[in-house]
Design a protein around this motif. Structure first.
Motif, PDB file in Angstrom:
ATOM      1  N   PRO A  51     -26.581   9.199  35.533  1.00  0.00           N
ATOM      2  CA  PRO A  51     -27.791  10.400  35.082  1.00  0.00           C
ATOM      3  C   PRO A  51     -29.014   9.369  35.319  1.00  0.00           C
ATOM      4  N   TYR A  52     -29.969  10.376  35.835  1.00  0.00           N
ATOM      5  CA  TYR A  52     -31.339   9.799  35.979  1.00  0.00           C
ATOM      6  C   TYR A  52     -32.203  10.639  35.131  1.00  0.00           C
ATOM      7  N   LEU A  53     -33.327  10.126  34.727  1.00  0.00           N
ATOM      8  CA  LEU A  53     -34.472  10.580  34.191  1.00  0.00           C
ATOM      9  C   LEU A  53     -35.383  10.622  35.370  1.00  0.00           C
ATOM     10  N   THR A  54     -35.626  12.046  35.886  1.00  0.00           N
ATOM     11  CA  THR A  54     -36.723  12.085  36.737  1.00  0.00           C
ATOM     12  C   THR A  54     -37.848  12.493  36.697  1.00  0.00           C
ATOM     13  N   LEU A  55     -38.348  12.862  35.583  1.00  0.00           N
ATOM     14  CA  LEU A  55     -39.568  13.331  34.929  1.00  0.00           C
ATOM     15  C   LEU A  55     -39.900  12.182  33.594  1.00  0.00           C
ATOM     16  N   GLY A  56     -39.333  11.379  33.691  1.00  0.00           N
ATOM     17  CA  GLY A  56     -39.840  10.315  32.514  1.00  0.00           C
ATOM     18  C   GLY A  56     -41.302   9.533  32.534  1.00  0.00           C
ATOM     19  N   SER A  57     -42.250  10.192  31.802  1.00  0.00           N
ATOM     20  CA  SER A  57     -43.765   9.499  31.756  1.00  0.00           C
ATOM     21  C   SER A  57     -43.766   8.175  30.783  1.00  0.00           C
ATOM     22  N   VAL A  58     -43.852   7.012  31.512  1.00  0.00           N
ATOM     23  CA  VAL A  58     -43.858   5.900  30.624  1.00  0.00           C
ATOM     24  C   VAL A  58     -45.340   5.543  30.154  1.00  0.00           C
ATOM     25  N   LEU A  59     -45.485   5.444  28.814  1.00  0.00           N
ATOM     26  CA  LEU A  59     -46.926   5.229  28.379  1.00  0.00           C
ATOM     27  C   LEU A  59     -46.663   3.498  28.152  1.00  0.00           C
ATOM     28  N   MET A  79     -35.550   6.657  36.629  1.00  0.00           N
ATOM     29  CA  MET A  79     -34.814   5.637  35.619  1.00  0.00           C
ATOM     30  C   MET A  79     -33.456   6.148  35.549  1.00  0.00           C
ATOM     31  N   CYS A  80     -32.563   5.188  35.719  1.00  0.00           N
ATOM     32  CA  CYS A  80     -31.099   5.408  35.388  1.00  0.00           C
ATOM     33  C   CYS A  80     -30.362   5.173  34.292  1.00  0.00           C
ATOM     34  N   VAL A  81     -29.511   5.980  33.748  1.00  0.00           N
ATOM     35  CA  VAL A  81     -28.900   5.517  32.527  1.00  0.00           C
ATOM     36  C   VAL A  81     -27.778   4.484  32.970  1.00  0.00           C
ATOM     37  N   GLN A  82     -27.853   3.365  32.282  1.00  0.00           N
ATOM     38  CA  GLN A  82     -27.000   2.320  32.522  1.00  0.00           C
ATOM     39  C   GLN A  82     -25.913   1.929  31.453  1.00  0.00           C
ATOM     40  N   GLY A  83     -26.379   2.791  30.322  1.00  0.00           N
ATOM     41  CA  GLY A  83     -25.429   2.601  29.072  1.00  0.00           C
ATOM     42  C   GLY A  83     -26.265   3.357  27.954  1.00  0.00           C
ATOM     43  N   THR A 133     -33.007  -8.147  34.920  1.00  0.00           N
ATOM     44  CA  THR A 133     -32.646  -7.125  36.052  1.00  0.00           C
ATOM     45  C   THR A 133     -31.327  -6.717  35.836  1.00  0.00           C
ATOM     46  N   ALA A 134     -31.237  -5.574  36.646  1.00  0.00           N
ATOM     47  CA  ALA A 134     -29.643  -5.348  36.719  1.00  0.00           C
ATOM     48  C   ALA A 134     -29.624  -4.462  38.074  1.00  0.00           C
ATOM     49  N   PRO A 135     -28.426  -4.534  38.623  1.00  0.00           N
ATOM     50  CA  PRO A 135     -28.375  -3.623  39.772  1.00  0.00           C
ATOM     51  C   PRO A 135     -28.384  -2.013  39.324  1.00  0.00           C
ATOM     52  N   GLU A 136     -29.281  -1.288  40.275  1.00  0.00           N
ATOM     53  CA  GLU A 136     -29.395   0.162  40.021  1.00  0.00           C
ATOM     54  C   GLU A 136     -28.073   0.794  40.125  1.00  0.00           C
ATOM     55  N   ASN A 137     -27.219   0.358  41.186  1.00  0.00           N
ATOM     56  CA  ASN A 137     -25.705   0.840  41.033  1.00  0.00           C
ATOM     57  C   ASN A 137     -24.765  -0.154  41.307  1.00  0.00           C
TER      58      ASN A 137
END
Length: 478
Positions: free
Chosen positions: A143-151, A167-171, A268-272
């Motif tokens: 699952p991806y947050l595709t409109l996550g605005s980071v402040l 951002m990809c949900v890794q857990g 860091t972690a692998p994206e996939n």
């Protein structure tokens, strides 16, 4: 539209309800995995694959997470047409770029919450798997947050930065985050690492139009030291309201639908970990997963009552529109600095709002303007790395009309004199043609040949290219 509507997603949606065909409410429950994307695909628009075309915003009222958590609302396609996106800010596509330029020049600083009048925020368990985050394809990393605005605030400079990231949900409490190298969030992250600290961040899902559009502006328009929230305040006509996060020493935007609080780690972690692909990119091709990305440790989540999770489909009109308006403002500002006779700029959705720039020029006053137009257009290709194609047209051409653009290219261009090629320039590697495997004339991957198509009429021949207007009949009795 009211100032509140420009700052708040819900009142923006309420403004669409009375407009026929602009907002569709889907009341049947759909799964977060493939359900949202598959039903929205016909309205995503190019660069999404056919059959597709621009359509309404769609509010899925019941989207079920894979974890079995209760279904929640998901919004997609709010910015799926240029006209609708501009209307959310009370203007038109042709006028919005100048509005953005003006907002950058006269920012309105954000303010702290107004004594409890800001929306109530409900604390949720810090569990990302309980949120209805869509999965687009069976090759996606997750699952991806595709409109996550980071402040985040740079610990060295004290300057805030608001920017959208994939951002990809890794857990349940982990996200991987991809940052464009050299941008402000990366600088803030590196500053925190030099101090031996993690960087506190607030990730927002579901923001008002003024805030989201400001967060998508390129660094060439909003340089380091300029607060995107100040730009949003000017664009929306009222200061953005901030409040404190509950679990980290950071601020968040009071009217956001969801706020994910956390720390950007040095780890860091692998994206996939399971395959080579990430999620579809905005140019319409499969995205390659990064072998190592910074991660966010989630420490808390808050939401408004009945919160709406906002997303985009990856490739499609919506992401192109969001990227395009900021790019248009940046190009417009730069050409005006050069005193070039530009009238309008349109970053076409076919190029992801970045790679194809349509330039509309004011009526030429002399033969010298033939060269002025060509040099100014080529300067855009040289100065804006993402720009790959520039198309110049006269002011009698509707730059919002694909048919009119093709008409101008067909009848106002001779390839042997009106096409200029700039070879082996810095480009954008997400375009798969920008590689040495595609063209042996490129010196490295991520470089490209650029082209200017000059579809403006030569000044000396202007009388031959007059577009007649149909004559109106005389008014009866006059």
């Amino acid at each position: 539209m009211t100032a509140r509507r420009l700052a708040d997603l819900r009142t923006a949606l309420a403004g669409l309800d009375p407009m026929p065909g602009e907002l569709v409410r889907e009341r049947a429950e759909v799964p977060a995995r493939f359900g949202v994307s598959a039903r929205y695909a016909k309205w995503a628009g190019t660069p999404a694959p056919p059959p597709t075309g621009p359509g309404p915003a769609v509010l899925f009222e019941r989207v079920a997470p894979e974890s079995g958590a209760p279904a929640r609302a998901v919004l997609i396609g709010l910015y799926g047409t240029r006209r609708r996106a501009a209307a959310l800010l009370g203007t038109t596509p042709g006028l919005l770029p100048q509005r953005i330029v003006d907002a950058v020049g006269s920012p309105v600083p954000p303010i702290s919450g107004r004594g409890g009048r800001e929306p109530v925020r409900v604390p949720l368990a810090p569990d990302l798997t309980a949120l209805p985050v869509p999965v687009l394809t069976d090759e996606d990393a997750g699952p991806y947050l595709t409109l996550g605005s980071v402040l985040a605030t740079d610990p060295d400079t004290g300057v805030r930065n608001l920017s959208v990231h994939r951002m990809c949900v890794q857990g349940p409490d982990r996200l991987s985050l991809w940052m464009v190298p050299g941008r402000d969030l990366e600088a803030a992250h590196q500053a925190a690492r030099r101090r031996g600290e993690n960087l506190p961040v607030a990730i927002h899902l579901g923001l008002g139009p003024a805030v989201l559009l400001s967060s998508c502006c390129p660094a060439s328009l909003v340089p380091g030291g300029v607060d995107e929230l100040g730009v949003a305040g000017a664009l929306g006509g009222a200061p953005v309201e901030l409040t404190d996060c509950r679990t980290v020493a950071a601020e968040c935007i009071a009217h956001a639908e969801y706020v994910i609080e956390g720390e950007l780690l040095a780890d860091t972690a692998p994206e996939n970990p399971r395959g080579p692909y990430a999620t579809p990119e905005f140019l319409g091709y499969r995205g390659r997963a990064h072998p190592a990305l910074p991660t966010v440790r989630v420490t808390g989540i808050t939401a408004r009552e009945g919160a709406i999770l906002q997303t985009v489909s990856g490739p499609g009109h919506e992401q192109s529109v969001l990227l395009g308006f900021g790019m248009e403002a940046a190009v417009l500002a730069r050409l005006r600095e050069l005193d070039a006779p530009v009238k309008g700029v349109h970053c076409h959705t076919a190029g992801g709002g970045q790679l194809m720039v349509v330039l509309q020029w004011r009526t030429k006053r002399s033969a010298a303007d033939d060269e002025v137009v060509r040099k100014a257009a080529e300067s855009v290709l040289e100065e804006f790395r993402m720009a790959k194609l520039a198309v110049s047209v006269d002011e009698d051409v509707d730059i919002e009309s694909d048919a009119d653009l093709w008409w101008a290219m067909t009848t106002r261009l001779q390839a042997d004199r009106d096409v200029a090629v700039l070879s082996d320039r810095p480009g954008f590697p997400l375009d798969p043609s920008q590689s040495t495997a595609y063209s042996p004339h490129l010196s490295a991957d991520g470089r490209t040949a650029k082209a200017h198509f000059d579809c403006t009429v030569p000044h000396a021949l202007r009388a031959r290219f007059h577009r007649p207007r149909f004559t109106e009949p005389p008014v009866q009795g006059s």
